[in-house]
Design an enzyme around this catalytic site. Structure first.
Site, PDB file in Angstrom:
ATOM      1  CD1 TRP A  62      61.728  68.957  72.270  1.00 32.70           C
ATOM      2  CD2 TRP A  62      61.344  70.872  71.174  1.00 32.70           C
ATOM      3  NE1 TRP A  62      62.477  68.958  71.116  1.00 32.70           N
ATOM      4  CE2 TRP A  62      62.265  70.102  70.434  1.00 32.70           C
ATOM      5  CE3 TRP A  62      60.963  72.126  70.681  1.00 32.70           C
ATOM      6  CZ2 TRP A  62      62.807  70.556  69.217  1.00 32.70           C
ATOM      7  CZ3 TRP A  62      61.494  72.575  69.476  1.00 32.70           C
ATOM      8  CH2 TRP A  62      62.391  71.795  68.760  1.00 32.70           C
ATOM      9  CG  ASP A  63      59.130  70.265  79.088  1.00 32.55           C
ATOM     10  OD1 ASP A  63      58.014  69.982  78.620  1.00 32.55           O
ATOM     11  OD2 ASP A  63      59.806  69.472  79.768  1.00 32.55           O
ATOM     12  CB  ILE A  64      62.190  76.055  77.577  1.00 32.10           C
ATOM     13  CG1 ILE A  64      62.941  75.482  78.790  1.00 32.10           C
ATOM     14  CG2 ILE A  64      62.436  77.553  77.428  1.00 32.10           C
ATOM     15  CD1 ILE A  64      64.453  75.569  78.676  1.00 32.10           C
TER      16      ILE A  64
ATOM     17  N   GLY B 256      56.091  76.283  77.396  1.00 29.09           N
ATOM     18  CA  GLY B 256      55.673  77.124  78.512  1.00 29.09           C
ATOM     19  C   GLY B 256      55.602  78.590  78.116  1.00 29.09           C
TER      20      GLY B 256
ATOM     21  CG  ASP C  72      61.912  68.256  76.379  1.00 31.12           C
ATOM     22  OD1 ASP C  72      62.973  67.646  76.121  1.00 31.12           O
ATOM     23  OD2 ASP C  72      61.698  69.427  76.013  1.00 31.12           O
TER      24      ASP C  72
END
Lengths: 418, 418
Positions: free
Chosen positions: B169-171, B174, B140
């Site tokens: 960005w991870d969120i 996912g 991220d």
């Protein structure tokens, strides 16, 4: 079911009516449209409140609106008139077995609510995006203030909150809305039953503060989370300045990353000596975090002594994770070649804006061809086509236009021309 | 299909094998688990690289891991041994018609790739989360550096990048992975065909920079986006300090919001005079943005002259959007009542962490009962149960455990006890 959607367009056949504005609902609808659903964005005549959101092109057209409404069709209707409301209701009701899906953040309109629409479409799937779970309004920036992140973001020692520029909560909320539609549609295929779902922007932010451990930490640890600037919390990661004035973000998430980073920067002897002197074990992320200042201080000297090209050359040989910081201008300027080579990006010619590189959906369908990146509609571009789909004649459509109930694209003549 | 999942658990029946670590893939899997899918998180014995990610509870248990793996089942296997790999392969292959779904960010393991697994499960749905679209790694923080946001985030006048603390960005990545699974599963129901999909963290960030108009602005406008601190770009919004030292975020997105804000702060005469003197029209968001400093200056005086309670009392009477800034400690302390009253939140008793308020899925299933919030598993908690599901006997399971091929929860005896 006779559906056989190609791999790149797995939602082919699905039909969604979106009455929306700003980021969350439009992004949710666009995501489904880019996966093959037919999404009609319904706007009041002249456009919704997001019609002129910055950034604007020299023509005055909103690049923000164009970016968030790609691959949709556009219907313009007087949403305050009973006739306009009836047209939208019919569009929802008469949309075939894979239709009957509404996505909206316009929660103040009873005629557009689940209760009213379900009378016309008993298996309706209705997803409403709200501010708070009690229905009160909120936007990304107020939700962000409410859930704690601005107090731990930004330079160490800075007093006061630091807002994010990326509307991260809007993005997550819009993607949850897309998930809600897909989950409810799966259930409807099995049971025949529709559903009314709600996603509150504030709940999304609260859920994520909980999921990432911020709430539990405050409840159980009791120690206030410090503001640690550009350091990665609980591990080793920070930005460093190079000799030629660039910045690089470097992250050593695992023991191997750290070992590689120390090796390639020639700091092994210094780090080992430090480890002994401090009684630390830098192969653990906790110790790398606890001693982040002295470790970053050591590394900072190395970065300051090398130009970016040298830094890149060395870091490429490591498992450590890193990236140079770029501006948006650099991305589309010196890095435009990279952007063009990305199979997600395409050159779009958007009316009022012109040719520019625009992204499709970031889900890569593997072996299948990626679907074409489709531009945003002009406001009202599909009004006539959609009304014809409802069985209206050219004369009826022209009558509605003349009376201001519907509108085609600005500057066009009778909407029948669209 | 005999499926009839209840509205709160629309994905009942769906079975997913997740081999993952950190945020993106675990969040994608958890989202589907919270909607009713059976998600098995597969970990190497002793846990993956995210096992000890901060924040940690006093016991050393990771609150981050517990937050991101709720409602899953846990299988611990030696992923380097052929026997362990075969068990995971069987788990994917023998998971019934609604199974055969893999979610992973462990892209360096050929045996876990689409190509290898599809031989055992021809209708496999395989979603791989990657760093970049070419398969090179990223996290991220490095992706955030690469796409431009840190250069426009943070206090005006601050030199250098400002990283976000929220791994936005991870969120998003996912959630896109969850969308990819749902879309591919819909297509599989229609065609019987599986699919290999990939979602790259860097593509997600690039897509969003494009969707929100940042890329187009840099390409077409050519004017570098300025760093505007806590101001809302292109409209009116900023934080203000109250007399008693609190901070409030206030946003006037529409002309009505602005009118209300000016009215309630008693600044109508001053604002009207200013409008005339500057030749501006503050009913337009562009002019509110262009003159943000002087407008915010006027309002700052009003906020500085009122305590938070008075500010809240006045702002409640307006349509303007606002929130006080809170810390995580305030959220779970003085605001804990509000948190408890939120139907998304529940009191969870998590081994190693203790009782704490934890969020379920932010998708509210409307009239239906919200599904119970389920805690994260202990590492290896379901190893025996899952192996029994594959037809292994207690003796076979104990043999695998004794040879280190599988593991139950730490501290437990034979895994058959789990």
């Amino acid at each position: 079911m006779t559906l056989a959607p190609p791999p790149g367009r797995p939602l082919a056949g699905m039909r969604i009516v979106e009455v929306s504005a700003f980021v969350a609902a439009p992004l949710g609808g666009m995501t489904l449209a880019q996966l093959g659903a037919e999404v009609v964005r319904v706007d009041p005549i002249g456009g919704a409140a997001d019609r002129s959101r910055w950034p604007l092109a020299p023509s005055g057209a909103s690049m923000y609106w164009a970016g968030l409404n790609k691959a949709k069709r556009s219907l313009c209707v007087d949403l305050r008139s009973p006739e306009g409301q009836e047209l939208v209701t019919r569009l929802v009701a008469e949309s075939g077995p894979d239709g009957g899906i509404v996505l909206t953040n316009a929660v103040g309109r009873p005629w557009l609510g689940h209760h009213a629409l379900t009378r016309h479409r008993p298996d309706l799937i209705h997803v409403a995006i709200e501010g708070h779970h009690d229905g009160t309004p909120a936007v990304d920036y107020t939700v962000n203030a409410a859930v704690g992140f601005p107090m731990v973001t930004g330079p160490e020692g800075h007093a006061g909150p630091v807002n994010h520029v990326l509307p991260a909560w809007d993005i997550a909320c819009g993607l949850y809305a897309a998930i809600a539609i897909l989950a409810a549609e799966r259930r409807r295929r099995a049971t025949g039953q529709g559903q009314a779902l709600r996603v509150a922007l504030h709940d999304v932010a609260l859920a994520m503060a909980g999921n990432l451990g911020f709430l539990a930490e405050a409840q159980i640890g009791g120690v206030p989370r410090p503001r640690v600037g550009n350091h990665l919390y609980g591990g080793f990661g920070r930005d460093f300045a190079t000799r030629d004035g660039r910045r690089v973000m470097v992250v050593a998430l695992t023991a191997r990353h750290w070992r590689d980073l120390v090796e390639v920067t020639g700091l092994k002897a210094a780090v080992t000596a430090l480890e002994g002197a401090l009684g630390a074990d830098f192969s653990t992320e906790g110790d790398r975090y606890r001693h982040r200042e002295v470790l970053a201080g050591l590394l900072a000297g190395w970065f300051a002594g090398h130009d970016l090209a040298q830094v890149e050359d060395r870091l490429r040989r490591t498992s450590a994770l890193w990236s140079v910081y770029r501006t948006f201008a650099e991305l589309v300027g010196e890095r435009a070649g990279e952007l063009r080579a990305n199979p997600m990006m395409a050159l779009l010619d958007q009316p009022g804006i012109g040719e520019h590189l625009a992204p499709g959906c970031p889900i890569d369908p593997g072996d299948a061809a990626r679907p074409e990146v489709v531009r945003a509609p002009e406001l009202g571009e599909h009004t006539a086509e959609i009304l014809r789909g409802l069985g209206l004649t050219a004369a009826e459509i022209e009558d509605l236009r003349a009376r201001g109930v519907v509108a085609g694209p600005a500057g066009a003549g009778p909407v029948g021309d669209a």
